[in-house]
Motif scaffolding. Structure first.
Motif, PDB file in Angstrom:
ATOM      1  N   THR A 104     -11.694   0.599   3.979  1.00 19.45           N
ATOM      2  CA  THR A 104     -10.689  -0.279   3.930  1.00 19.45           C
ATOM      3  C   THR A 104     -10.033  -0.306   2.338  1.00 19.45           C
ATOM      4  O   THR A 104     -10.948   0.176   1.474  1.00 19.45           O
ATOM      5  CB  THR A 104     -10.800  -1.690   4.269  1.00 19.45           C
ATOM      6  OG1 THR A 104     -12.062  -2.240   3.593  1.00 19.45           O
ATOM      7  CG2 THR A 104     -11.222  -1.696   5.581  1.00 19.45           C
ATOM      8  N   PRO A 105      -9.011  -0.636   1.938  1.00 24.60           N
ATOM      9  CA  PRO A 105      -8.652  -0.586   0.578  1.00 24.60           C
ATOM     10  C   PRO A 105      -9.473  -1.382  -0.286  1.00 24.60           C
ATOM     11  O   PRO A 105      -9.792  -0.659  -1.411  1.00 24.60           O
ATOM     12  CB  PRO A 105      -7.264  -1.388   0.415  1.00 24.60           C
ATOM     13  CG  PRO A 105      -6.518  -1.138   1.912  1.00 24.60           C
ATOM     14  CD  PRO A 105      -7.948  -1.250   2.832  1.00 24.60           C
ATOM     15  N   LYS A 106     -10.193  -2.347   0.017  1.00 26.43           N
ATOM     16  CA  LYS A 106     -11.310  -2.836  -0.994  1.00 26.43           C
ATOM     17  C   LYS A 106     -12.433  -1.867  -1.227  1.00 26.43           C
ATOM     18  O   LYS A 106     -13.086  -2.233  -2.496  1.00 26.43           O
ATOM     19  CB  LYS A 106     -11.598  -4.326  -0.378  1.00 26.43           C
ATOM     20  CG  LYS A 106     -12.610  -4.291   0.724  1.00 26.43           C
ATOM     21  CD  LYS A 106     -13.021  -5.553   1.109  1.00 26.43           C
ATOM     22  CE  LYS A 106     -13.711  -5.908   2.196  1.00 26.43           C
ATOM     23  NZ  LYS A 106     -14.171  -6.993   2.829  1.00 26.43           N
ATOM     24  N   GLU A 107     -12.501  -1.017  -0.229  1.00 26.89           N
ATOM     25  CA  GLU A 107     -13.639  -0.104  -0.595  1.00 26.89           C
ATOM     26  C   GLU A 107     -13.244   1.213  -1.279  1.00 26.89           C
ATOM     27  O   GLU A 107     -14.192   1.789  -1.668  1.00 26.89           O
ATOM     28  CB  GLU A 107     -14.275   0.343   0.549  1.00 26.89           C
ATOM     29  CG  GLU A 107     -14.819  -0.871   1.599  1.00 26.89           C
ATOM     30  CD  GLU A 107     -15.136  -0.353   3.017  1.00 26.89           C
ATOM     31  OE1 GLU A 107     -16.390  -0.081   3.306  1.00 26.89           O
ATOM     32  OE2 GLU A 107     -14.498  -0.260   3.817  1.00 26.89           O
ATOM     33  N   LEU A 108     -12.042   1.218  -1.857  1.00 32.95           N
ATOM     34  CA  LEU A 108     -11.265   2.346  -2.279  1.00 32.95           C
ATOM     35  C   LEU A 108     -10.931   1.989  -3.847  1.00 32.95           C
ATOM     36  O   LEU A 108     -10.496   0.700  -4.230  1.00 32.95           O
ATOM     37  CB  LEU A 108     -10.170   2.778  -1.708  1.00 32.95           C
ATOM     38  CG  LEU A 108     -10.320   3.287  -0.262  1.00 32.95           C
ATOM     39  CD1 LEU A 108      -8.880   3.549   0.275  1.00 32.95           C
ATOM     40  CD2 LEU A 108     -11.299   4.567  -0.296  1.00 32.95           C
ATOM     41  N   SER A 109     -11.295   2.935  -4.800  1.00 32.49           N
ATOM     42  CA  SER A 109     -10.749   2.639  -6.059  1.00 32.49           C
ATOM     43  C   SER A 109      -9.154   2.664  -6.225  1.00 32.49           C
ATOM     44  O   SER A 109      -8.457   2.996  -5.103  1.00 32.49           O
ATOM     45  CB  SER A 109     -11.333   3.781  -6.981  1.00 32.49           C
ATOM     46  OG  SER A 109     -10.633   4.959  -6.757  1.00 32.49           O
ATOM     47  N   GLN A 110      -8.483   2.244  -7.571  1.00 31.02           N
ATOM     48  CA  GLN A 110      -7.253   2.415  -7.485  1.00 31.02           C
ATOM     49  C   GLN A 110      -6.565   3.849  -7.251  1.00 31.02           C
ATOM     50  O   GLN A 110      -5.702   3.750  -6.627  1.00 31.02           O
ATOM     51  CB  GLN A 110      -6.903   1.753  -9.017  1.00 31.02           C
ATOM     52  CG  GLN A 110      -5.249   1.619  -9.147  1.00 31.02           C
ATOM     53  CD  GLN A 110      -4.496   0.441  -8.206  1.00 31.02           C
ATOM     54  OE1 GLN A 110      -5.397  -0.203  -7.783  1.00 31.02           O
ATOM     55  NE2 GLN A 110      -3.319   0.646  -7.967  1.00 31.02           N
ATOM     56  N   GLY A 111      -7.390   4.617  -8.055  1.00 36.87           N
ATOM     57  CA  GLY A 111      -6.808   5.987  -7.787  1.00 36.87           C
ATOM     58  C   GLY A 111      -6.643   6.646  -6.276  1.00 36.87           C
ATOM     59  O   GLY A 111      -6.075   7.159  -5.658  1.00 36.87           O
ATOM     60  N   ALA A 169      -8.024   3.393   5.474  1.00 36.18           N
ATOM     61  CA  ALA A 169      -6.890   4.276   4.935  1.00 36.18           C
ATOM     62  C   ALA A 169      -6.195   4.892   6.136  1.00 36.18           C
ATOM     63  O   ALA A 169      -4.832   5.148   6.148  1.00 36.18           O
ATOM     64  CB  ALA A 169      -7.746   5.273   4.237  1.00 36.18           C
ATOM     65  N   LYS A 170      -6.877   5.343   7.030  1.00 36.84           N
ATOM     66  CA  LYS A 170      -6.132   6.235   8.152  1.00 36.84           C
ATOM     67  C   LYS A 170      -5.251   5.405   8.888  1.00 36.84           C
ATOM     68  O   LYS A 170      -4.068   5.793   9.438  1.00 36.84           O
ATOM     69  CB  LYS A 170      -7.536   6.828   9.109  1.00 36.84           C
ATOM     70  CG  LYS A 170      -6.618   7.358  10.292  1.00 36.84           C
ATOM     71  CD  LYS A 170      -7.883   7.861  11.187  1.00 36.84           C
ATOM     72  CE  LYS A 170      -7.232   8.490  12.348  1.00 36.84           C
ATOM     73  NZ  LYS A 170      -8.365   8.813  13.569  1.00 36.84           N
ATOM     74  N   GLU A 171      -5.596   3.903   9.200  1.00 35.12           N
ATOM     75  CA  GLU A 171      -4.668   3.191  10.111  1.00 35.12           C
ATOM     76  C   GLU A 171      -3.493   2.722   9.123  1.00 35.12           C
ATOM     77  O   GLU A 171      -2.309   2.587   9.715  1.00 35.12           O
ATOM     78  CB  GLU A 171      -5.479   1.725  10.232  1.00 35.12           C
ATOM     79  CG  GLU A 171      -6.545   2.082  11.454  1.00 35.12           C
ATOM     80  CD  GLU A 171      -7.391   0.892  11.451  1.00 35.12           C
ATOM     81  OE1 GLU A 171      -8.181   0.625  12.509  1.00 35.12           O
ATOM     82  OE2 GLU A 171      -7.636   0.313  10.718  1.00 35.12           O
ATOM     83  N   ASN A 172      -3.602   2.978   7.771  1.00 37.66           N
ATOM     84  CA  ASN A 172      -2.494   2.499   6.873  1.00 37.66           C
ATOM     85  C   ASN A 172      -1.346   3.622   7.076  1.00 37.66           C
ATOM     86  O   ASN A 172      -0.331   3.443   7.027  1.00 37.66           O
ATOM     87  CB  ASN A 172      -2.920   2.228   5.369  1.00 37.66           C
ATOM     88  CG  ASN A 172      -3.182   0.872   5.202  1.00 37.66           C
ATOM     89  OD1 ASN A 172      -2.035   0.176   4.885  1.00 37.66           O
ATOM     90  ND2 ASN A 172      -4.281   0.422   5.333  1.00 37.66           N
ATOM     91  N   VAL A 173      -1.894   4.986   7.151  1.00 37.73           N
ATOM     92  CA  VAL A 173      -1.020   6.007   7.188  1.00 37.73           C
ATOM     93  C   VAL A 173      -0.716   6.184   8.574  1.00 37.73           C
ATOM     94  O   VAL A 173       0.686   6.597   8.793  1.00 37.73           O
ATOM     95  CB  VAL A 173      -1.834   7.472   6.971  1.00 37.73           C
ATOM     96  CG1 VAL A 173      -1.044   8.816   7.112  1.00 37.73           C
ATOM     97  CG2 VAL A 173      -2.453   7.331   5.382  1.00 37.73           C
ATOM     98  N   MET A 174      -1.359   5.723   9.434  1.00 36.54           N
ATOM     99  CA  MET A 174      -1.006   5.838  11.036  1.00 36.54           C
ATOM    100  C   MET A 174       0.256   5.003  11.272  1.00 36.54           C
ATOM    101  O   MET A 174       1.205   5.166  12.244  1.00 36.54           O
ATOM    102  CB  MET A 174      -2.164   5.540  11.861  1.00 36.54           C
ATOM    103  CG  MET A 174      -3.060   6.446  11.968  1.00 36.54           C
ATOM    104  SD  MET A 174      -2.513   8.005  12.842  1.00 36.54           S
ATOM    105  CE  MET A 174      -2.181   7.318  14.530  1.00 36.54           C
ATOM    106  N   LEU A 175       0.525   3.884  10.420  1.00 34.97           N
ATOM    107  CA  LEU A 175       1.464   2.952  10.629  1.00 34.97           C
ATOM    108  C   LEU A 175       2.893   3.602  10.673  1.00 34.97           C
ATOM    109  O   LEU A 175       3.945   3.418  11.576  1.00 34.97           O
ATOM    110  CB  LEU A 175       1.521   1.919   9.679  1.00 34.97           C
ATOM    111  CG  LEU A 175       0.529   0.716  10.037  1.00 34.97           C
ATOM    112  CD1 LEU A 175       0.737  -0.068   8.508  1.00 34.97           C
ATOM    113  CD2 LEU A 175       0.972  -0.251  11.242  1.00 34.97           C
ATOM    114  N   GLY A 176       3.054   4.509   9.721  1.00 35.56           N
ATOM    115  CA  GLY A 176       4.430   5.390   9.778  1.00 35.56           C
ATOM    116  C   GLY A 176       4.619   6.502  10.430  1.00 35.56           C
ATOM    117  O   GLY A 176       5.374   6.831  11.209  1.00 35.56           O
ATOM    118  N   VAL A 177       3.300   7.077  10.644  1.00 35.77           N
ATOM    119  CA  VAL A 177       3.290   8.200  11.579  1.00 35.77           C
ATOM    120  C   VAL A 177       3.477   7.863  13.072  1.00 35.77           C
ATOM    121  O   VAL A 177       4.374   8.544  13.773  1.00 35.77           O
ATOM    122  CB  VAL A 177       1.831   8.981  11.542  1.00 35.77           C
ATOM    123  CG1 VAL A 177       1.658  10.084  12.837  1.00 35.77           C
ATOM    124  CG2 VAL A 177       1.661   9.718  10.119  1.00 35.77           C
TER     125      VAL A 177
END
Length: 273
Positions: free
Chosen positions: A136-143, A96-104
């Protein structure tokens, strides 16, 4: 909230070539957003509401007209607009953090790495993912994945927040929870927001103004509704407000009856440049 236009849609039109000539999806959309307001666009499927949002995002070309944001005409996508889609489209091999870091990393490239990481962590904590940012996304719920999408958009410090039915795939309880997360972040950041929705109650709860779209083809703005419930809002006080069901009935009446109506040809002729 300033009355000066912060985002201006001017004669915004989208058309595509078709075997019978140009197919016009939306036509001559004029609207001015005030800085810091929350505007929702509502209408039936196929009315072009997402098309308008995609043009503002720079992800769909403009056939005619112009979009002005903070005094600058928009051409193509840019980090000045944060977009939250119905599906957050996270890279599955990244946390999740790495996904946010892409834009940051792209927007704040002059900042030190530790500062960029702090930005990502800050917004993930604000959306309630402080303990899940390394999953990672697969470890997270849709929400939870949608919370990452919201954090990613706000972390860019955009001039404009664009939300394309971000809660449409969620169950009711999760949708209500994320509406609260969104409102809290929006109030904290004071970001001008445009949201596409098909949910009448969601539009009333979140909005300062609601744009009601007529049906396509050649869809346009049928009505603009002011929503003056006090802020900050909570769901109970909004639903108990004496104007709530009056406005709700107006919205439903528009969608059931007025959305199908278009101005007569002579009126449209007057509207054209």
């Amino acid at each position: 909230m300033s009355d000066v236009a912060y985002l201006e849609l001017s004669k915004l039109t989208k058309s595509y070539p078709s075997p019978k000539g140009r197919a016009v999806i939306v036509k001559d959309v004029d609207f001015k957003f005030r800085r810091g307001e929350f505007v929702t666009v509502i209408g039936h499927s196929g009315c072009g509401k997402s098309t308008i949002l995609m043009m503002v995002a720079g992800l769909s070309s403009i056939s005619e007209g112009a979009i002005i944001l903070a005094g600058k005409e928009l051409v193509g996508p840019g980090p000045d607009r944060g977009v939250v889609f119905q599906s957050p489209s996270l890279l599955p091999w990244m946390t999740a953090k790495e996904n946010v870091m892409l834009g940051v990393d792209q927007v704040f490239y002059t900042a030190a790495k530790i500062e960029r990481e702090q930005i990502a962590e800050y917004y993930l904590a604000l959306v309630g993912l402080g303990d899940s940012m390394h999953k990672t996304p697969k470890e997270l719920s849709q929400g939870m994945r949608q919370r990452v999408g919201i954090a990613r958009a706000f972390a860019l410090a955009p001039k404009m927040l664009l939300l394309d039915e971000p809660f449409g795939m969620l169950d009711s309880l999760t949708r209500y929870e994320l509406q609260e997360v969104l409102l809290q972040l929006w109030r904290r950041e004071k970001t001008t927001a445009m949201m596409v929705t098909h949910d009448v109650d969601e539009a009333l709860y979140l909005s300062d103004r609601i744009i009601c779209m007529t049906d396509g083809p050649e869809a346009g703005i049928g009505e603009v509704m002011e929503v003056k419930f006090p802020r900050p809002r909570d769901r109970k006080s909004v639903m108990e407000h004496p104007d709530y069901y009056v406005l709700r009935e107006q919205l439903i009446h528009f969608l059931e009856f007025k959305a199908h109506q278009h101005p007569p040809a002579e009126a449209m002729a007057v509207m054209l440049p």
